[in-house]
Design an enzyme around this catalytic site. Structure first.
Site, short mmCIF file in Angstrom:
data_model
loop_
_atom_site.label_atom_id
_atom_site.label_comp_id
_atom_site.label_asym_id
_atom_site.label_seq_id
_atom_site.Cartn_x
_atom_site.Cartn_y
_atom_site.Cartn_z
N GLU A 87 64.08 -1.10 33.86
CA GLU A 87 64.03 0.30 34.30
C GLU A 87 64.85 1.22 33.40
O GLU A 87 66.04 0.95 33.16
CB GLU A 87 64.56 0.37 35.75
CG GLU A 87 64.43 1.75 36.36
CD GLU A 87 64.89 1.78 37.83
OE1 GLU A 87 64.83 0.74 38.52
OE2 GLU A 87 65.32 2.86 38.27
N LYS A 271 69.55 -0.27 46.87
CA LYS A 271 68.71 -0.69 45.74
C LYS A 271 69.36 -0.22 44.44
O LYS A 271 69.38 -0.93 43.43
CB LYS A 271 67.30 -0.11 45.91
CG LYS A 271 66.29 -0.61 44.88
CD LYS A 271 66.26 0.20 43.61
CE LYS A 271 65.16 -0.27 42.67
NZ LYS A 271 65.20 0.41 41.37
N ASP A 287 71.50 -16.53 39.61
CA ASP A 287 70.44 -16.45 40.62
C ASP A 287 70.60 -15.12 41.38
O ASP A 287 71.38 -15.03 42.33
CB ASP A 287 70.58 -17.66 41.55
CG ASP A 287 69.51 -17.69 42.62
OD1 ASP A 287 68.82 -16.67 42.84
OD2 ASP A 287 69.36 -18.76 43.26
N HIS A 385 65.89 11.17 33.87
CA HIS A 385 64.71 10.42 33.46
C HIS A 385 63.95 11.18 32.38
O HIS A 385 63.49 10.60 31.40
CB HIS A 385 63.77 10.20 34.65
CG HIS A 385 64.21 9.10 35.55
ND1 HIS A 385 64.06 7.78 35.23
CD2 HIS A 385 64.81 9.10 36.76
CE1 HIS A 385 64.55 7.02 36.18
NE2 HIS A 385 65.02 7.80 37.13
#
Ligand code: MEV
Length: 431
Positions: A87, A271, A287, A385
């Site tokens: 991302e 998130k 992991d 962005h």
């Protein structure tokens, strides 16, 4: 290698340098040899043959970008942070937040001993409470049974530490006893050592309880293996052209409280935390699904899903934040050892123990969250962005050096962020 105290991760303009310059600076930081450099760049490293030994049915190798977040200062040490993520903006955001936190003295972190839990499920017990007491009465014998001094993990100071029991009086498959083996796994993630020990304990547990053992497996809810980070950002470091520092602090706190009270927001907020945490876990061959699962469970400990972080204004009006999570990350064993780029990521980090790695990771999570809520509470997430997108187009159009930013700025100003425009600007501005 310069001493850890002498290295500065504050590298202004790192993002403006070419890939080759950034790679060279990182290689110097970690004293990488030619083979290691090639693995970092991805031109060598994980080969199909090696991949074929890692998992099943291999048909190839899948690449992801490896970036370096700069500016991190944690407990008075400087770190360059390797992050693997698809991302855009995440690495830049982490670096920006780390720069702000640096102005408040850097992150302070802490962690518990690396204690993992293994679970043994016992069914068909005549009396589940009596069975629980029988297990606890033999706690030491059970611990001794898996305390094999010839094991490496025991030799280096790890090993079984405790036995706990959990009683589920009524379930749809009858009364259930769950025995926990608490095990210090030192620098490993710990899954293998825990699973082996649980399998060894199972026959003894059956004898003691008169029941039947079904599952023997580690728990990814590693709530005895915690890492935490705190930080302070001076209000004046948060001011923008339009907004004063105090206003930004207030808006960030409001954003944080939104995530505390509303699970719809908390999921997105968290998130963002995991953007940072997962990227370092992946880079170091850990992991990340295990950490994800445990982190979300820990965040629901009260029965209500909430925010992983807390942000508040202190009495001086400065911003303070904290994050504590279960963090089972290792620096030995598994892919951390096998994957050539993961080994290099660990070398770039320079961490000496799994506990230190877990503390760095949680600091990155806190930084990532700060960057996200600061952006959301000020200019909004799209501005960053867009600027990155514009820079990428400028590069794709052939711009290099300072020209990249000039072209990106021009396209943003014009509200015309397109490859064609970037190409025209490259021609116009190069002459
Ligand atoms: C995007 O990957 C992460 C964010 O949505 C996190 C957040 O909303 O806090 C920006």
């Amino acid at each position: 290698m310069p001493h850890r105290h002498q290295r500065s991760s504050r590298i202004p303009g790192f993002y403006k340098r070419s890939l080759a310059e950034r790679a060279a600076a990182t290689a110097r930081w970690a004293e990488l040899d030619a083979v290691e450099r090639a693995a970092m760049l991805g031109v060598a490293g994980l080969s199909p043959d090696l991949a074929d030994k890692m998992i099943e049915n291999v048909v190839g190798v899948f690449g992801l970008p490896l970036g370096i977040a700069t500016n991190f200062r944690i407990n008075d040490f400087d770190y360059l942070i390797p992050m693997v993520i698809e991302e855009p903006s995440v690495v830049a955001a982490a670096s920006n937040a780390a720069r702000l936190v640096r102005e408040g003295g850097g992150f302070r972190t802490y962690s518990t001993e690396p204690l993992m839990i293994g679970q043994i499920q016992v069914l068909d017990v005549p009396d589940v409470h009596q069975a629980a007491s029988a297990v606890l009465a033999e706690k030491q014998a059970l611990i001794d049974h898996v305390n094999d001094p010839s094991l490496t993990i025991i030799k280096i100071g790890g090993g079984p530490r405790d036995i706990e029991v959990r009683v589920f009086e009524q379930t749809s498959v009858g009364p259930m006893l769950v025995v926990h083996l608490v095990y210090d796994v030192r620098d490993a993630m710990g899954a293998n050592v825990i699973n082996t020990a649980c399998e060894e304990l199972a026959p003894l547990i059956e004898q003691l309880t008169g029941g039947r053992v079904n599952l023997r497996i580690l728990s990814n809810f590693s709530d005895q293996r915690l890492a935490g980070a705190t930080c302070l950002v001076p209000a004046n470091a948060l001011g923008t052209e339009e907004l004063s520092g105090d206003v930004v602090v207030q808006s960030i706190v409001e954003a944080a409280v939104f995530a505390e009270v509303d699970p719809y927001r908390a999921v997105t907020h968290n998130k963002g935390v995991m953007n940072g945490i997962d990227a370092v876990l992946i880079a170091t061959g850990n992991d990340w699904r295990a950490v994800e699962a445990g982190a979300h469970a820990y965040t629901s400990a009260t029965g209500i899903y909430t925010s992983m972080t807390r942000w508040w204004a202190d009495e001086d009006g400065n911003l303070r934040g904290r994050l504590t999570l279960p963090l089972a990350a290792g620096i030995v064993g598994g892919a951390t050892h096998v994957h050539p780029a993961a080994r290099i990521a660990l070398k770039i980090l320079g961490v000496e123990t799994a506990q230190e790695l877990s503390e760095v990771i949680v600091a990155v999570g806190l930084a990532q969250n700060l960057a996200a809520i600061k952006a959301l509470a000020t200019e909004g997430i799209q501005a960053g962005h867009m600027s990155l997108h514009a820079r990428q187009l400028a590069i794709a159009a052939g711009a290099s050096g300072d020209l990249i930013q000039r072209i990106a700025d021009t396209m943003i100003e014009e509200g015309n962020i397109r490859l064609e425009r970037a190409k025209t600007l490259v021609q116009e501005l190069s002459n």
